[in-house]
Design a protein around this motif. Structure first.
Motif, mmCIF file in Angstrom:
data_model
loop_
_atom_site.group_PDB
_atom_site.id
_atom_site.type_symbol
_atom_site.label_atom_id
_atom_site.label_comp_id
_atom_site.label_asym_id
_atom_site.label_seq_id
_atom_site.Cartn_x
_atom_site.Cartn_y
_atom_site.Cartn_z
ATOM 1 N N ASP A 106 -31.080 -18.509 -6.711
ATOM 2 C CA ASP A 106 -31.741 -17.878 -5.571
ATOM 3 C C ASP A 106 -32.760 -18.854 -4.972
ATOM 4 O O ASP A 106 -33.676 -19.308 -5.659
ATOM 5 C CB ASP A 106 -32.440 -16.602 -6.059
ATOM 6 C CG ASP A 106 -33.086 -15.800 -4.933
ATOM 7 O OD1 ASP A 106 -33.109 -16.281 -3.788
ATOM 8 O OD2 ASP A 106 -33.578 -14.696 -5.221
ATOM 9 N N GLN A 131 -34.126 -17.989 -1.806
ATOM 10 C CA GLN A 131 -34.751 -17.239 -0.720
ATOM 11 C C GLN A 131 -36.276 -17.412 -0.723
ATOM 12 O O GLN A 131 -36.906 -17.546 0.336
ATOM 13 C CB GLN A 131 -34.406 -15.757 -0.825
ATOM 14 C CG GLN A 131 -34.818 -14.937 0.396
ATOM 15 C CD GLN A 131 -34.060 -15.345 1.650
ATOM 16 O OE1 GLN A 131 -32.837 -15.328 1.655
ATOM 17 N NE2 GLN A 131 -34.778 -15.726 2.697
ATOM 18 N N LEU A 148 -37.134 -20.688 0.844
ATOM 19 C CA LEU A 148 -36.929 -20.637 2.294
ATOM 20 C C LEU A 148 -38.037 -19.847 2.974
ATOM 21 O O LEU A 148 -38.517 -20.232 4.057
ATOM 22 C CB LEU A 148 -35.565 -20.028 2.603
ATOM 23 C CG LEU A 148 -34.350 -20.892 2.226
ATOM 24 C CD1 LEU A 148 -33.067 -20.085 2.355
ATOM 25 C CD2 LEU A 148 -34.289 -22.133 3.110
ATOM 26 N N ASP A 149 -38.470 -18.741 2.364
ATOM 27 C CA ASP A 149 -39.566 -17.941 2.932
ATOM 28 C C ASP A 149 -40.869 -18.739 2.941
ATOM 29 O O ASP A 149 -41.636 -18.695 3.903
ATOM 30 C CB ASP A 149 -39.751 -16.649 2.135
ATOM 31 C CG ASP A 149 -38.579 -15.689 2.292
ATOM 32 O OD1 ASP A 149 -37.786 -15.870 3.243
ATOM 33 O OD2 ASP A 149 -38.455 -14.769 1.451
ATOM 34 N N PRO A 152 -26.858 -23.517 1.409
ATOM 35 C CA PRO A 152 -27.279 -22.136 1.132
ATOM 36 C C PRO A 152 -26.268 -21.122 1.677
ATOM 37 O O PRO A 152 -25.753 -21.275 2.788
ATOM 38 C CB PRO A 152 -28.629 -22.030 1.851
ATOM 39 C CG PRO A 152 -29.115 -23.434 1.962
ATOM 40 C CD PRO A 152 -27.892 -24.267 2.156
ATOM 41 N N LEU A 171 -25.491 -16.784 2.103
ATOM 42 C CA LEU A 171 -26.041 -15.433 2.034
ATOM 43 C C LEU A 171 -25.129 -14.594 1.142
ATOM 44 O O LEU A 171 -23.944 -14.416 1.441
ATOM 45 C CB LEU A 171 -26.136 -14.823 3.437
ATOM 46 C CG LEU A 171 -26.808 -13.451 3.526
ATOM 47 C CD1 LEU A 171 -28.274 -13.548 3.081
ATOM 48 C CD2 LEU A 171 -26.713 -12.906 4.957
ATOM 49 N N TRP A 187 -27.420 -10.079 -4.076
ATOM 50 C CA TRP A 187 -28.081 -10.643 -5.255
ATOM 51 C C TRP A 187 -29.018 -9.601 -5.853
ATOM 52 O O TRP A 187 -29.647 -8.830 -5.132
ATOM 53 C CB TRP A 187 -28.884 -11.876 -4.836
ATOM 54 C CG TRP A 187 -29.196 -12.822 -5.956
ATOM 55 C CD1 TRP A 187 -30.388 -12.980 -6.595
ATOM 56 C CD2 TRP A 187 -28.308 -13.768 -6.544
ATOM 57 N NE1 TRP A 187 -30.299 -13.960 -7.549
ATOM 58 C CE2 TRP A 187 -29.025 -14.465 -7.549
ATOM 59 C CE3 TRP A 187 -26.956 -14.091 -6.329
ATOM 60 C CZ2 TRP A 187 -28.444 -15.458 -8.327
ATOM 61 C CZ3 TRP A 187 -26.386 -15.082 -7.104
ATOM 62 C CH2 TRP A 187 -27.123 -15.756 -8.088
ATOM 63 N N HIS A 202 -32.350 -8.608 -7.099
ATOM 64 C CA HIS A 202 -33.726 -9.106 -6.985
ATOM 65 C C HIS A 202 -34.676 -7.914 -7.092
ATOM 66 O O HIS A 202 -34.564 -6.966 -6.314
ATOM 67 C CB HIS A 202 -33.928 -9.824 -5.641
ATOM 68 C CG HIS A 202 -35.325 -10.347 -5.445
ATOM 69 N ND1 HIS A 202 -35.803 -11.453 -6.104
ATOM 70 C CD2 HIS A 202 -36.345 -9.893 -4.660
ATOM 71 C CE1 HIS A 202 -37.052 -11.681 -5.735
ATOM 72 N NE2 HIS A 202 -37.404 -10.741 -4.863
ATOM 73 N N ARG A 250 -29.599 -12.211 -0.275
ATOM 74 C CA ARG A 250 -30.467 -13.359 -0.552
ATOM 75 C C ARG A 250 -29.695 -14.648 -0.297
ATOM 76 O O ARG A 250 -28.462 -14.697 -0.414
ATOM 77 C CB ARG A 250 -30.937 -13.351 -2.014
ATOM 78 C CG ARG A 250 -31.648 -12.099 -2.472
ATOM 79 C CD ARG A 250 -33.091 -12.051 -2.040
ATOM 80 N NE ARG A 250 -33.919 -12.991 -2.802
ATOM 81 C CZ ARG A 250 -35.245 -13.075 -2.643
ATOM 82 N NH1 ARG A 250 -35.868 -12.301 -1.758
ATOM 83 N NH2 ARG A 250 -35.958 -13.930 -3.358
ATOM 84 N N ARG A 251 -30.415 -15.690 0.055
ATOM 85 C CA ARG A 251 -29.817 -17.016 0.192
ATOM 86 C C ARG A 251 -29.785 -17.681 -1.187
ATOM 87 O O ARG A 251 -30.790 -17.717 -1.891
ATOM 88 C CB ARG A 251 -30.626 -17.883 1.153
ATOM 89 C CG ARG A 251 -30.616 -17.390 2.587
ATOM 90 C CD ARG A 251 -29.318 -17.721 3.283
ATOM 91 N NE ARG A 251 -29.300 -17.193 4.655
ATOM 92 C CZ ARG A 251 -28.265 -17.290 5.469
ATOM 93 N NH1 ARG A 251 -27.165 -17.928 5.074
ATOM 94 N NH2 ARG A 251 -28.310 -16.777 6.679
#
Length: 395
Positions: free
Chosen positions: A204, A206, A209-210, A345, A347, A350, A352, A359-360
């Protein structure tokens, strides 16, 4: 007194063409100084000196094709008395027959250090050309603007300007073709001599990236941090915890590296690939890693790499970037013992926080040398890598 020889800039290099000298006899050089420019299949490379001293003699002329190990210059060590001219050591006899000079006008003098012939100066700002091509075109009185380049991005290279050479055949051989042949030969040797094994894990990203989206908001493009810098830094830090993946296999034994110098696979415009290495990435900040990546990629695509950048790599990281295939398994670049392939990456659904959410994710694949490491060490690398990218603020 020591001989400065044509260095090996990778497993895919057998010879190079001396494009120009950056020193003259009598110059004092320090370790790491660039002393010459050599043309290889990868472009024009600045060759650095690895010992301090005074340049006693230049043994090769610009335009000469030199095999790896061929004498290029004589450098007198610091504090060593200058010898008589007849006392200068001669190159090893077995190397002499291998030196194949390109056709050149016997009376044309080599350009002095720091000078560019007038004919080359007139077109320097408008025509992309290698240093050797500029010098040779000036000797011949040839306007580079009239020559079709066969180098990367259409750059004019030495073969394009030589009389009776490739430019007169009507079908110039592309440097890209030569690069592809060299890469194919090196990778074939790698697969034939290195017992590869592969281990992959999807992770993961994400959170990373965030974090980057928040950090890059309102920041000019030239100051933004890309995901590639996060991945490269995570790979370098993880390699510290999996030392059997970081080093060289030479003379029948593994030699672990003291630093982690990840080679960064760079796709060249027009095709081809090089993997210059960044020095000691774990000692950098994330911003410093991004800045080093930008600089290295720009110089790689402009053909302005240094020899040390092509030889100091201890592990290679190859990423498909923001778009592309999901999984990539690479071939180890000898004498290194591992290559990290990172897919683009994707999508995916996932788990979480106890819920299935979009999630990427990326898939990271370790290609490792089974003579040195096994699945347990590769798994440790992947575990460390995943921990690092799940806490990107700590990078």
């Amino acid at each position: 007194m020591g001989l400065f020889v044509m260095p090996s800039l990778g497993a895919d290099m057998e010879s190079g063409t001396l494009a120009e000298w950056l020193v003259v006899p009598g110059d004092t050089v320090a370790r790491g100084d660039a002393v010459a420019v050599v043309e290889t299949q990868k472009g024009a490379i600045e060759i650095e000196c690895f010992e301090a001293g005074t340049v006693q003699e230049l043994k090769a002329k610009p335009g000469t094709v030199l095999p790896v190990g061929a004498p290029m210059a004589v450098i007198r060590a610091e504090g060593e008395a200058a010898p008589e001219l007849d006392a200068v050591p001669e190159p090893e006899q077995e190397l002499e027959p291998q030196i194949k000079p390109e056709p050149a006008a016997e009376t044309a003098p080599a350009p002095a250090r720091g000078t560019v012939p007038a004919a080359a100066t007139a077109v320097a700002g408008t025509v992309k050309a290698s240093p050797a091509a500029r010098v040779r075109a000036a000797e011949l009185g040839l306007d580079l603007g009239t020559v079709t380049g066969s180098g990367p991005g259409g750059a004019v290279v030495l073969a394009d300007v030589e009389p009776g050479g490739k430019r007169d055949t009507g079908a110039p051989a592309s440097r890209l073709d030569e690069m592809r042949k060299a890469i194919a030969a090196a990778m074939t040797r790698s697969k034939q001599t290195i017992p590869h094994f592969y281990l992959s894990q999807t992770m993961d990203v994400q959170g990373a990236l965030d974090m980057l989206a928040a950090r890059n908001a309102g920041v000019p493009p030239s100051e933004r941090i890309l995901l590639g810098a996060v991945l490269l830094r995570a790979a370098a830090l993880a390699a510290q915890k999996a030392a059997t993946l970081n080093g060289h296999f030479t003379d029948g034994a593994f030699h672990p590296a003291e630093q982690v110098n990840p080679g960064l696979a760079v796709a060249l415009r027009g095709g081809g690939l090089v993997a210059p290495a960044l020095a000691d990435v774990p000692a950098m900040t994330l911003d410093g890693t991004m800045a080093a990546m930008r600089d290295t990629v720009a110089r790689a695509r402009a053909g302005r790499l240094k020899s040390s950048e092509l030889t100091r790599g201890t592990i290679t990281v190859s990423s498909l970037g923001e778009t592309g295939g999901e999984v990539m398994a690479g071939v180890i670049f000898p004498p290194q013992v591992a290559l990290i392939g990172i897919g683009a990456p994707q999508l995916r659904p996932w788990v979480h926080g106890g819920e299935v959410v979009p999630r990427r994710v990326v898939t990271v694949t370790v290609a490792a040398d089974h003579r040195v490491s096994g699945g347990r060490q590769a798994a440790r690398f992947l575990s460390e890598f995943e921990t690092l990218i799940s806490q990107p603020e700590a990078l």
